[in-house]
Design a protein around this motif. Structure first.
Motif, mmCIF file in Angstrom:
data_model
loop_
_atom_site.group_PDB
_atom_site.id
_atom_site.type_symbol
_atom_site.label_atom_id
_atom_site.label_comp_id
_atom_site.label_asym_id
_atom_site.label_seq_id
_atom_site.Cartn_x
_atom_site.Cartn_y
_atom_site.Cartn_z
ATOM 1 N N SER A 5 1.513 -62.451 -10.025
ATOM 2 C CA SER A 5 2.313 -61.080 -10.159
ATOM 3 C C SER A 5 3.418 -61.332 -11.170
ATOM 4 C CB SER A 5 2.590 -60.585 -8.913
ATOM 5 O OG SER A 5 1.553 -60.237 -7.866
ATOM 6 N N ARG A 6 4.165 -62.188 -10.938
ATOM 7 C CA ARG A 6 5.362 -62.645 -11.903
ATOM 8 C C ARG A 6 4.958 -62.640 -13.264
ATOM 9 N NH1 ARG A 6 7.196 -66.675 -9.611
ATOM 10 N NH2 ARG A 6 6.380 -68.140 -10.958
ATOM 11 N N ASP A 7 3.859 -63.158 -13.594
ATOM 12 C CA ASP A 7 3.546 -63.366 -14.932
ATOM 13 C C ASP A 7 2.838 -61.840 -15.524
ATOM 14 O OD1 ASP A 7 4.067 -65.936 -14.843
ATOM 15 O OD2 ASP A 7 1.829 -66.585 -14.538
ATOM 16 N N LEU A 9 3.912 -59.108 -14.605
ATOM 17 C CA LEU A 9 5.083 -57.898 -14.767
ATOM 18 C C LEU A 9 5.685 -58.405 -16.087
ATOM 19 C CD1 LEU A 9 6.944 -55.800 -13.938
ATOM 20 C CD2 LEU A 9 8.281 -57.471 -12.442
ATOM 21 N N ALA A 10 6.025 -59.754 -16.148
ATOM 22 C CA ALA A 10 6.784 -60.293 -17.362
ATOM 23 C C ALA A 10 5.809 -59.645 -18.681
ATOM 24 C CB ALA A 10 6.640 -61.847 -17.372
ATOM 25 N N ALA A 11 4.724 -59.724 -18.671
ATOM 26 C CA ALA A 11 3.789 -59.165 -19.976
ATOM 27 C C ALA A 11 4.107 -57.653 -19.929
ATOM 28 C CB ALA A 11 2.249 -59.659 -19.653
ATOM 29 N N ALA A 12 3.933 -57.008 -18.681
ATOM 30 C CA ALA A 12 4.237 -55.761 -18.769
ATOM 31 C C ALA A 12 5.347 -55.132 -19.305
ATOM 32 C CB ALA A 12 3.782 -54.949 -17.316
ATOM 33 N N ARG A 13 6.647 -55.663 -18.980
ATOM 34 C CA ARG A 13 7.804 -55.389 -19.709
ATOM 35 C C ARG A 13 7.727 -55.652 -21.107
ATOM 36 N NH1 ARG A 13 10.766 -59.715 -15.340
ATOM 37 N NH2 ARG A 13 11.358 -58.053 -13.597
ATOM 38 N N GLU A 14 7.156 -56.707 -21.704
ATOM 39 C CA GLU A 14 7.141 -56.759 -23.044
ATOM 40 C C GLU A 14 6.000 -55.745 -23.682
ATOM 41 O OE1 GLU A 14 5.421 -60.759 -24.099
ATOM 42 O OE2 GLU A 14 7.041 -61.688 -23.262
ATOM 43 N N ARG A 15 5.170 -55.398 -23.090
ATOM 44 C CA ARG A 15 4.234 -54.064 -23.541
ATOM 45 C C ARG A 15 5.378 -52.823 -23.454
ATOM 46 N NH1 ARG A 15 0.184 -56.656 -20.657
ATOM 47 N NH2 ARG A 15 0.482 -55.431 -19.074
ATOM 48 N N LEU A 16 5.837 -52.579 -22.614
ATOM 49 C CA LEU A 16 6.625 -51.509 -22.515
ATOM 50 C C LEU A 16 7.787 -51.475 -23.652
ATOM 51 C CD1 LEU A 16 7.579 -48.859 -21.029
ATOM 52 C CD2 LEU A 16 9.242 -50.163 -19.474
ATOM 53 N N ASP A 17 8.447 -52.514 -23.859
ATOM 54 C CA ASP A 17 9.398 -52.620 -24.742
ATOM 55 C C ASP A 17 8.867 -52.297 -26.213
ATOM 56 O OD1 ASP A 17 11.673 -53.461 -22.972
ATOM 57 O OD2 ASP A 17 11.173 -55.475 -23.468
ATOM 58 N N ARG A 88 -3.985 -60.040 -13.392
ATOM 59 C CA ARG A 88 -4.079 -60.157 -12.101
ATOM 60 C C ARG A 88 -2.988 -60.314 -11.159
ATOM 61 N NH1 ARG A 88 -8.602 -63.139 -10.948
ATOM 62 N NH2 ARG A 88 -7.966 -64.168 -8.907
ATOM 63 N N TRP A 89 -2.882 -59.763 -9.820
ATOM 64 C CA TRP A 89 -1.838 -59.439 -8.957
ATOM 65 C C TRP A 89 -1.807 -60.495 -7.751
ATOM 66 C CZ3 TRP A 89 2.267 -56.927 -11.337
ATOM 67 C CH2 TRP A 89 1.902 -56.254 -12.564
ATOM 68 N N SER A 90 -0.806 -60.945 -7.368
ATOM 69 C CA SER A 90 -0.858 -61.730 -6.003
ATOM 70 C C SER A 90 -0.907 -60.901 -4.903
ATOM 71 C CB SER A 90 0.379 -62.574 -5.966
ATOM 72 O OG SER A 90 0.728 -63.329 -6.940
ATOM 73 N N GLN A 91 -0.597 -59.702 -4.890
ATOM 74 C CA GLN A 91 -0.737 -58.561 -3.823
ATOM 75 C C GLN A 91 -0.832 -57.251 -4.398
ATOM 76 O OE1 GLN A 91 2.200 -58.915 -0.446
ATOM 77 N NE2 GLN A 91 3.162 -60.384 -1.641
ATOM 78 N N SER A 92 -1.683 -56.550 -3.786
ATOM 79 C CA SER A 92 -1.839 -55.165 -4.496
ATOM 80 C C SER A 92 -0.620 -54.203 -4.665
ATOM 81 C CB SER A 92 -2.947 -54.526 -3.790
ATOM 82 O OG SER A 92 -2.528 -54.218 -2.274
ATOM 83 N N ARG A 93 0.375 -54.525 -3.762
ATOM 84 C CA ARG A 93 1.433 -53.812 -3.679
ATOM 85 C C ARG A 93 2.408 -54.213 -4.835
ATOM 86 N NH1 ARG A 93 3.477 -50.006 -0.515
ATOM 87 N NH2 ARG A 93 5.346 -49.666 -0.114
ATOM 88 N N ASP A 94 2.245 -55.373 -5.343
ATOM 89 C CA ASP A 94 2.940 -55.615 -6.424
ATOM 90 C C ASP A 94 2.622 -54.997 -7.817
ATOM 91 O OD1 ASP A 94 4.052 -57.973 -4.863
ATOM 92 O OD2 ASP A 94 2.787 -59.395 -6.096
#
Length: 271
Positions: A5-7, A9-17, A88-94
Motif C-alpha cells: 500500500s505504501r508503494d 500510494l507513492a506511485a499515485a502521488r507521482e501520477r497526481l503531480d 496491489r494494496w495491503s488492505q482494501s481500506r488503504d
C-alpha cells in the motif's frame, strides 16, 4: 500504510503531480471527483474489495473501474483511479485512504496555482484554534446525529466569503465525511499535506505576545537549519507562556525563550 500500500500510494502521488503539472487539468474539479469516488468506495465495501482483490489481474480491475466511472467523471479522473486499482494494496481500506489524500492534495494544488496555499495553511490552522476554543461549535460539527447538509450549511455560514474556496472544500469534506478520524486529527493531516506541497514542515509556535516580522523570520530560518527543511510557522498567542515560546514540530516540543532557542539552534548548527 505498510508494504504494498505504501508503494502504491507513492506511485499515485507521482501520477497526481504529473497530472496537475498540466495547466489544462482543473485541479479543483479533479479534487471533487476524487472525493466522490472516495465516498463511493467507502460506502460500497464489496466493490472496494473487488477492486483490491489480489487474485484479480490489475488490468481487469482497471477495466472495471473505467466501466463504472465512464461518463460519471472526467477521463483524467477515471485514468487516475484505474491506475490506483491496478496496484496491489495491503488492505482494501488503504485504497480509500489514498483516494482521500489525493483529493485533498488536488485541492491544495489548486490553491498553490492561485498563489493561495499560504492562506489556506493559515486558515486551516486558525479554524482548528477556533474549534478548540468553542466546545459548542465542535459539538455541532462532530454530532453524529446531524446530517451532512446541515453541517455543510453551518460551515458555509462560518467560512463562506471569509476563507479561501479550497479551505472551505477541505474542511467541509472532513466534517461531513470524517471516516473515523477526530476533527483535530483531520485538520492536522490537512496541514501536513499543505506543508508538503512546498516541501516544508509545520511548526506550531505559541508565544506570550505576537512575534514581529524579524522574529518570525529568524525563528523560521533557525528551525529550517535545525530540521533541514523549509518551515511553515502556525502562530498562536497565549499569555500563559510567560514571556517565552513553545514550538512543536511533529511530536517534538521545544520550550524556552525566543533568544535562547535561536542561539541554541545556531550553536547546534555550528557544531
Amino acid at each position: 500504510m505498510n508494504g504494498a500500500s505504501r508503494d502504491a500510494l507513492a506511485a499515485a502521488r507521482e501520477r497526481l503531480d504529473a497530472l496537475t503539472d498540466r495547466v489544462s487539468v482543473d485541479a479543483a474539479r479533479l479534487a471533487d471527483e476524487l472525493a466522490a469516488v472516495t465516498a463511493l468506495l467507502d460506502r460500497e465495501v464489496s466493490l472496494r474489495r473487488v477492486l483490491t482483490d489480489p487474485a484479480q489481474s490489475g488490468e481487469a480491475k482497471a477495466e472495471l473501474a473505467q466501466r463504472l466511472l465512464g461518463g460519471q467523471v472526467d477521463g483524467t479522473t477515471a485514468d487516475l483511479v484505474a491506475g490506483l486499482v491496478r496496484a496491489r494494496w495491503s488492505q482494501s481500506r488503504d485504497l480509500v485512504d489514498a483516494l482521500e489524500e489525493l483529493a485533498d492534495t488536488a485541492d491544495l494544488t489548486a490553491a498553490q496555482r492561485a498563489n493561495r496555499l499560504d492562506n489556506v495553511e493559515d486558515e486551516l490552522f486558525r479554524f482548528g484554534r477556533i474549534v478548540a476554543s468553542n466546545t459548542e461549535l465542535r459539538a455541532a460539527l462532530t454530532d453524529r446525529k446531524a446530517t451532512a447538509p446541515a453541517k455543510s450549511t453551518l460551515l458555509r455560514s462560518l467560512l463562506g466569503g471569509r476563507a479561501d474556496a479550497a479551505t472551505e472544500r477541505l474542511v467541509t469534506r472532513l466534517v461531513t465525511a470524517p471516516r473515523g478520524r477526530s476533527l483535530e486529527a483531520g485538520l492536522e493531516s490537512l496541514s501536513k499535506l499543505a506543508a508538503d506541497r512546498r516541501d516544508r514542515m509545520v511548526a506550531v509556535v505559541t508565544s506570550a505576545v505576537p512575534l514581529d516580522a524579524r522574529q518570525k523570520q529568524r525563528l523560521a530560518d533557525s528551525l529550517a537549519k535545525l530540521y533541514g527543511r523549509r518551515m511553515h510557522l502556525n502562530l498562536d498567542v497565549d499569555p500563559a507562556v510567560l514571556g517565552g515560546i513553545r514550538v512543536q514540530v511533529g511530536d517534538e516540543v521545544i520550550n524556552g525563550s525566543l533568544a535562547d532557542r535561536i542561539d541554541d539552534a545556531a550553536r547546534r548548527m555550528a557544531s
